[in-house]
Scaffold this motif. Structure first.
Motif, PDB file in Angstrom:
ATOM      1  N   LEU A  69      -4.890   5.218 -12.972  1.00 36.86           N
ATOM      2  CA  LEU A  69      -6.002   4.273 -12.832  1.00 36.86           C
ATOM      3  C   LEU A  69      -5.503   2.874 -12.455  1.00 36.86           C
ATOM      4  O   LEU A  69      -6.106   2.195 -11.613  1.00 36.86           O
ATOM      5  N   ILE A  70      -4.408   2.462 -13.069  1.00 34.46           N
ATOM      6  CA  ILE A  70      -3.844   1.149 -12.754  1.00 34.46           C
ATOM      7  C   ILE A  70      -3.357   1.123 -11.308  1.00 34.46           C
ATOM      8  O   ILE A  70      -3.657   0.188 -10.556  1.00 34.46           O
ATOM      9  N   LEU A  71      -2.606   2.148 -10.905  1.00 33.85           N
ATOM     10  CA  LEU A  71      -2.121   2.210  -9.519  1.00 33.85           C
ATOM     11  C   LEU A  71      -3.276   2.329  -8.529  1.00 33.85           C
ATOM     12  O   LEU A  71      -3.228   1.762  -7.438  1.00 33.85           O
ATOM     13  N   GLY A  72      -4.320   3.039  -8.908  1.00 37.52           N
ATOM     14  CA  GLY A  72      -5.498   3.141  -8.053  1.00 37.52           C
ATOM     15  C   GLY A  72      -6.176   1.796  -7.869  1.00 37.52           C
ATOM     16  O   GLY A  72      -6.622   1.452  -6.769  1.00 37.52           O
ATOM     17  N   GLY A  73      -6.237   1.018  -8.943  1.00 37.49           N
ATOM     18  CA  GLY A  73      -6.815  -0.328  -8.846  1.00 37.49           C
ATOM     19  C   GLY A  73      -5.981  -1.245  -7.962  1.00 37.49           C
ATOM     20  O   GLY A  73      -6.511  -1.981  -7.126  1.00 37.49           O
ATOM     21  N   VAL A  74      -4.663  -1.179  -8.143  1.00 37.92           N
ATOM     22  CA  VAL A  74      -3.780  -1.986  -7.303  1.00 37.92           C
ATOM     23  C   VAL A  74      -3.892  -1.539  -5.843  1.00 37.92           C
ATOM     24  O   VAL A  74      -3.964  -2.370  -4.935  1.00 37.92           O
ATOM     25  N   LEU A 107      -7.677  -6.012   0.850  1.00 33.42           N
ATOM     26  CA  LEU A 107      -7.058  -7.109   1.592  1.00 33.42           C
ATOM     27  C   LEU A 107      -6.709  -6.704   3.017  1.00 33.42           C
ATOM     28  O   LEU A 107      -6.929  -7.464   3.964  1.00 33.42           O
ATOM     29  N   LEU A 108      -6.182  -5.501   3.175  1.00 31.63           N
ATOM     30  CA  LEU A 108      -5.796  -5.024   4.504  1.00 31.63           C
ATOM     31  C   LEU A 108      -7.013  -4.776   5.383  1.00 31.63           C
ATOM     32  O   LEU A 108      -7.035  -5.160   6.554  1.00 31.63           O
ATOM     33  N   ALA A 109      -8.048  -4.175   4.824  1.00 30.75           N
ATOM     34  CA  ALA A 109      -9.264  -3.926   5.596  1.00 30.75           C
ATOM     35  C   ALA A 109      -9.953  -5.245   5.942  1.00 30.75           C
ATOM     36  O   ALA A 109     -10.530  -5.379   7.029  1.00 30.75           O
ATOM     37  N   TRP A 110      -9.898  -6.238   5.058  1.00 32.21           N
ATOM     38  CA  TRP A 110     -10.485  -7.545   5.343  1.00 32.21           C
ATOM     39  C   TRP A 110      -9.770  -8.170   6.548  1.00 32.21           C
ATOM     40  O   TRP A 110     -10.398  -8.731   7.436  1.00 32.21           O
ATOM     41  N   CYS A 123      -9.603  11.819  -4.682  1.00 34.27           N
ATOM     42  CA  CYS A 123      -9.307  12.567  -3.453  1.00 34.27           C
ATOM     43  C   CYS A 123      -9.728  11.792  -2.206  1.00 34.27           C
ATOM     44  O   CYS A 123      -8.984  11.757  -1.244  1.00 34.27           O
ATOM     45  N   ILE A 124     -10.884  11.175  -2.203  1.00 35.96           N
ATOM     46  CA  ILE A 124     -11.306  10.353  -1.069  1.00 35.96           C
ATOM     47  C   ILE A 124     -10.414   9.124  -0.986  1.00 35.96           C
ATOM     48  O   ILE A 124     -10.112   8.636   0.102  1.00 35.96           O
ATOM     49  N   GLY A 125      -9.967   8.627  -2.130  1.00 38.65           N
ATOM     50  CA  GLY A 125      -9.112   7.448  -2.170  1.00 38.65           C
ATOM     51  C   GLY A 125      -7.831   7.628  -1.384  1.00 38.65           C
ATOM     52  O   GLY A 125      -7.389   6.731  -0.671  1.00 38.65           O
ATOM     53  N   LEU A 126      -7.223   8.800  -1.488  1.00 40.08           N
ATOM     54  CA  LEU A 126      -5.995   9.068  -0.746  1.00 40.08           C
ATOM     55  C   LEU A 126      -6.257   9.084   0.755  1.00 40.08           C
ATOM     56  O   LEU A 126      -5.451   8.589   1.542  1.00 40.08           O
ATOM     57  N   LEU A 170       0.831  -1.200   0.000  1.00 41.07           N
ATOM     58  CA  LEU A 170       0.000   0.000   0.000  1.00 41.07           C
ATOM     59  C   LEU A 170       0.870   1.255   0.000  1.00 41.07           C
ATOM     60  O   LEU A 170       0.626   2.198  -0.755  1.00 41.07           O
ATOM     61  N   ILE A 171       1.900   1.248   0.815  1.00 43.27           N
ATOM     62  CA  ILE A 171       2.834   2.384   0.860  1.00 43.27           C
ATOM     63  C   ILE A 171       3.553   2.517  -0.478  1.00 43.27           C
ATOM     64  O   ILE A 171       3.747   3.635  -0.987  1.00 43.27           O
ATOM     65  N   ALA A 172       3.911   1.395  -1.100  1.00 43.19           N
ATOM     66  CA  ALA A 172       4.584   1.437  -2.405  1.00 43.19           C
ATOM     67  C   ALA A 172       3.683   2.049  -3.468  1.00 43.19           C
ATOM     68  O   ALA A 172       4.144   2.826  -4.315  1.00 43.19           O
ATOM     69  N   VAL A 173       2.391   1.743  -3.438  1.00 41.23           N
ATOM     70  CA  VAL A 173       1.451   2.314  -4.406  1.00 41.23           C
ATOM     71  C   VAL A 173       1.338   3.822  -4.210  1.00 41.23           C
ATOM     72  O   VAL A 173       1.348   4.592  -5.180  1.00 41.23           O
ATOM     73  N   VAL A 174       1.259   4.260  -2.961  1.00 38.00           N
ATOM     74  CA  VAL A 174       1.170   5.705  -2.688  1.00 38.00           C
ATOM     75  C   VAL A 174       2.438   6.406  -3.172  1.00 38.00           C
ATOM     76  O   VAL A 174       2.366   7.470  -3.812  1.00 38.00           O
ATOM     77  N   LEU A 175       3.596   5.838  -2.900  1.00 33.82           N
ATOM     78  CA  LEU A 175       4.851   6.444  -3.348  1.00 33.82           C
ATOM     79  C   LEU A 175       4.959   6.449  -4.870  1.00 33.82           C
ATOM     80  O   LEU A 175       5.469   7.415  -5.451  1.00 33.82           O
ATOM     81  N   ALA A 176       4.478   5.415  -5.534  1.00 29.92           N
ATOM     82  CA  ALA A 176       4.498   5.379  -6.999  1.00 29.92           C
ATOM     83  C   ALA A 176       3.604   6.469  -7.584  1.00 29.92           C
ATOM     84  O   ALA A 176       3.982   7.139  -8.550  1.00 29.92           O
TER      85      ALA A 176
END
Length: 146
Positions: A64-69, A76-79, A98-101, A28-34
């Protein structure tokens, strides 16, 4: 064995469960940094190109791809942390701009809190899997007993 590993302790998690949380958090941190690197690079290219923005197609598709990932790892983390209903709600909320972040940050905070609660040291880039195995036990103090 630490108190948080005791199966009778409410809220206890196995080492495998904590490793899953740490792994999902790191992704998750890697996606945010990307995403951050992508958009900082886009802004830098715009500034270097005398204010004319290069084509937005590539950064838009990659976002969009990074948002999907990111949505998958939020799910998975929330589950793992909150259950099925929260996983669906948080996973779908990452699709909203914006809500996604905010959701990414919130779920990352939940993961850090859960790991710290179980004695795992969490750094800026999450917890390492070795930190879970090397966490302190309540029974390691040799001077504490007989």
């Amino acid at each position: 064995m630490a108190a948080w590993d005791d199966p009778d302790w409410p809220g206890a998690r196995s080492a495998d469960g904590l490793k899953r949380i740490a792994r999902y958090q790191r992704w998750l941190i890697a996606v945010v940094l990307a995403q951050l690197a992508l958009w900082l690079g886009f802004i830098a290219l715009t500034l270097l190109n005398s204010g004319r923005a290069p084509g937005i197609d590539f950064p838009g598709v990659l976002t969009l791809i990074l948002g999907g990932v990111g949505g998958v790892f939020v799910f998975l983390l929330a589950w793992e942390l909150r259950g099925a209903f929260a996983a669906v709600v948080f996973g779908l909320a990452t699709l909203v701009p914006c809500i996604g972040l905010i959701v990414l940050t919130l779920v990352n905070g939940y993961a850090s809190t859960e790991l710290r609660k179980h004695g795992v040291k969490v750094g800026v880039f999450g917890a390492g899997l070795a930190d879970i195995d090397s966490r302190e036990s309540l029974y390691d103090d040799e001077d504490a007993g007989w």
